[in-house]
Motif scaffolding. Structure first.
Motif, short mmCIF file in Angstrom:
data_model
loop_
_atom_site.label_atom_id
_atom_site.label_comp_id
_atom_site.label_asym_id
_atom_site.label_seq_id
_atom_site.Cartn_x
_atom_site.Cartn_y
_atom_site.Cartn_z
N ALA A 34 1.24 -16.67 35.87
CA ALA A 34 1.76 -16.23 34.58
C ALA A 34 1.37 -14.77 34.42
O ALA A 34 0.21 -14.44 34.21
CB ALA A 34 1.16 -17.07 33.46
N THR A 55 -0.69 -14.32 23.23
CA THR A 55 0.56 -14.45 22.50
C THR A 55 1.57 -13.43 23.02
O THR A 55 1.23 -12.54 23.80
CB THR A 55 0.35 -14.28 20.98
N LEU A 58 8.36 -15.65 24.88
CA LEU A 58 8.74 -16.44 26.05
C LEU A 58 10.13 -17.03 25.83
O LEU A 58 10.45 -17.47 24.73
CB LEU A 58 7.77 -17.60 26.30
N ALA A 67 4.67 -21.14 30.51
CA ALA A 67 3.74 -21.85 29.63
C ALA A 67 2.95 -22.89 30.42
O ALA A 67 1.75 -23.09 30.19
CB ALA A 67 4.51 -22.50 28.49
N GLU A 68 3.62 -23.55 31.37
CA GLU A 68 2.92 -24.51 32.23
C GLU A 68 1.84 -23.82 33.07
O GLU A 68 0.74 -24.36 33.24
CB GLU A 68 3.92 -25.21 33.15
N ASP A 71 -1.12 -23.01 30.87
CA ASP A 71 -1.89 -24.22 30.60
C ASP A 71 -2.74 -24.60 31.82
O ASP A 71 -3.90 -25.00 31.69
CB ASP A 71 -0.96 -25.38 30.23
N ASN A 77 -2.57 -20.46 24.47
CA ASN A 77 -1.43 -19.59 24.21
C ASN A 77 -0.64 -20.04 23.00
O ASN A 77 -0.56 -21.24 22.70
CB ASN A 77 -0.52 -19.51 25.45
N ASP A 78 -0.06 -19.07 22.31
CA ASP A 78 0.77 -19.33 21.14
C ASP A 78 1.86 -18.26 21.12
O ASP A 78 1.74 -17.23 20.46
CB ASP A 78 -0.09 -19.27 19.87
N PHE A 79 2.91 -18.49 21.90
CA PHE A 79 3.99 -17.53 22.07
C PHE A 79 5.17 -17.88 21.17
O PHE A 79 5.37 -19.04 20.79
CB PHE A 79 4.47 -17.51 23.53
#
Length: 311
Positions: A34, A55, A58, A67-68, A71, A77-79
Motif C-alpha cells: 500500500a 487517511t 481511495l 485497503a486490504e 489491514d 485507516n479511515d479513507f
C-alpha cells in the motif's frame, strides 16, 4: 495520535531483477505494498510504536485491494471513497539502478474533496501531529494543503508538510504555517532564487531568516544528499551527518525521515534527538529491501553514528 495523509496513494509494485532486458521478456515476482508517501510514513511509525491513523482518498478495485494491504500491515485507516481508480506505480530494481513508472492517479470531483475536508477536520481534532505527504491528485488545487494546515492548526495539531512545487509555495504563502517543512537543497534554491551549495549553510540561514514566507515555521529542514541535512529550529541551526551505508532500496527514505520527525516531535524530544531520530529512520529504510520499513535491529548502531552539530 499521529495522523498521516496520502491524497494520491498507489499500489506500489516492486520488481527485483539481476538485469533488465529491453525489448524482451523479463519474468519477475512482484512485491506489492500500500504505497504513497503518507503510507510509508505510517508503516515506519508503526515500527516505532506510535498510535497512527492513515487517511486520504481511495477508489475502485485497486482502492479496495489497497485497503486490504493496509489491514494486512496493521495500518489503521479511515479513507474517503472516490469514484476514480486508485493508481498503480512500478519500481524496477536492476543492476544497481532504480527505474520508476508512476501513474498520475484519478481525477477528484469537488464533492469528493469536500467529503475529505470534513473527514480531515474530524480526524485532525483527535491528532497531536499530522503529516501531509506527496503530490495532490488531479482536480485538487495547489493551495489545498495550505487549507489542511489551517484546519489542523486550529485543532491544535502540529503539521509536518512534505511536498514540493506549487503546493509547497502555496503553503509558504499562507498565514497558517506548518510545524515543519523539508525541502531539498535544489528546492530551497528554487524558492529563494539562490544557488547555495552544501557549504553555504550560514548564507542559507540568513536567507531563510530574511524571507517572510518562512517566518512562523518552527522547523525548516533542508536535505543535502550525501552531505546530510541542516535543520533550523527557532533561531538555532544544526548540521546532521549520517554514516555511509550499503543502500538496498532508497525509495521511501524521505518518508521514513518524516516519520522520524513525527515520532520525535510528538514525544516532545529535544532538537538533537529529533534530528538524530529522523536521520536514523531515513538510513534504516535505505538498508531494507522493503519500502517504508526499517532494519530495526541496527537502530542503535546507526543512531549512535548520526552526528548532529549545532552551528
Amino acid at each position: 495520535m499521529i495522523l498521516t495523509v496520502t491524497m494520491n496513494p498507489s499500489i506500489d509494485t516492486r520488481y527485483q531483477l539481476d538485469k533488465l532486458i529491453i525489448d524482451d521478456v523479463n519474468r519477475v515476482t512482484p512485491e506489492k505494498t500500500a504505497g504513497g508517501k503518507g503510507l510509508n510514513v505510517s508503516r515506519v511509525l508503526l515500527q516505532l510504536g506510535d498510535d497512527v491513523l492513515a487517511t486520504g482518498l481511495l477508489g475502485g478495485h485497486m482502492g479496495a485491494y489497497m485497503a486490504e494491504l493496509m489491514d494486512a500491515d496493521g495500518v489503521k485507516n479511515d479513507f474517503v471513497p472516490i469514484a476514480g481508480e486508485t493508481r498503480i506505480c512500478l519500481n524496477i530494481l536492476h543492476e544497481g539502478n532504480q527505474t520508476e513508472l508512476l501513474e498520475s492517479g484519478p481525477q477528484i470531483a469537488p464533492a469528493e474533496l469536500e467529503a475529505f475536508t470534513a473527514k480531515f477536520a474530524e480526524l485532525a481534532a483527535k491528532a497531536d501531529v499530522v503529516t501531509l505527504s506527496g503530490s495532490l491528485p488531479r482536480g485538487v488545487d495547489a493551495g489545498y494543503y495550505a487549507e489542511l494546515v489551517k484546519i489542523a492548526e486550529e485543532a491544535g495539531a502540529k503539521v509536518l508538510l512534505d511536498t514540493s512545487g506549487a503546493s509547497l509555495e502555496a503553503a509558504l504563502e499562507s498565514d497558517a504555517k506548518p510545524e515543519l517543512v523539508k525541502p531539498n537543497l535544489t528546492e530551497i534554491n528554487g524558492l529563494l532564487g539562490t544557488s547555495f551549495t552544501t557549504d553555504d549553510v550560514d548564507a542559507l540561514r540568513e536567507a531563510l531568516a530574511a524571507d517572510d514566507r518562512f517566518a512562523g515555521i518552527p522547523w525548516v529542514v533542508v536535505s543535502m544528499g550525501a552531505a546530510g541535512s541542516v535543520g533550523f529550529h527557532e533561531g538555532r541551526a544544526f548540521r546532521a551527518k549520517t554514516p555511509a551505508i550499503a543502500a538496498v532500496n532508497a525509495t521511501g527514505s524521505g518518508d521514513s525521515t518524516i516519520a522520524g520527525f513525527a515520532h520525535a516531535i510528538a514525544a516532545g524530544a529535544d532538537d538533537v534527538t529529533v534530528l538524530k531520530t529522523a536521520n536514523t529512520c531515513g538510513k534504516l529504510n535505505a538498508m531494507d529491501p522493503k519500502t517504508g520499513h526499517l532494519v530495526m535491529d541496527r537502530w542503535d548502531e546507526i543512531y549512535n553514528s548520526v552526528v548532529v552539530t549545532e552551528l
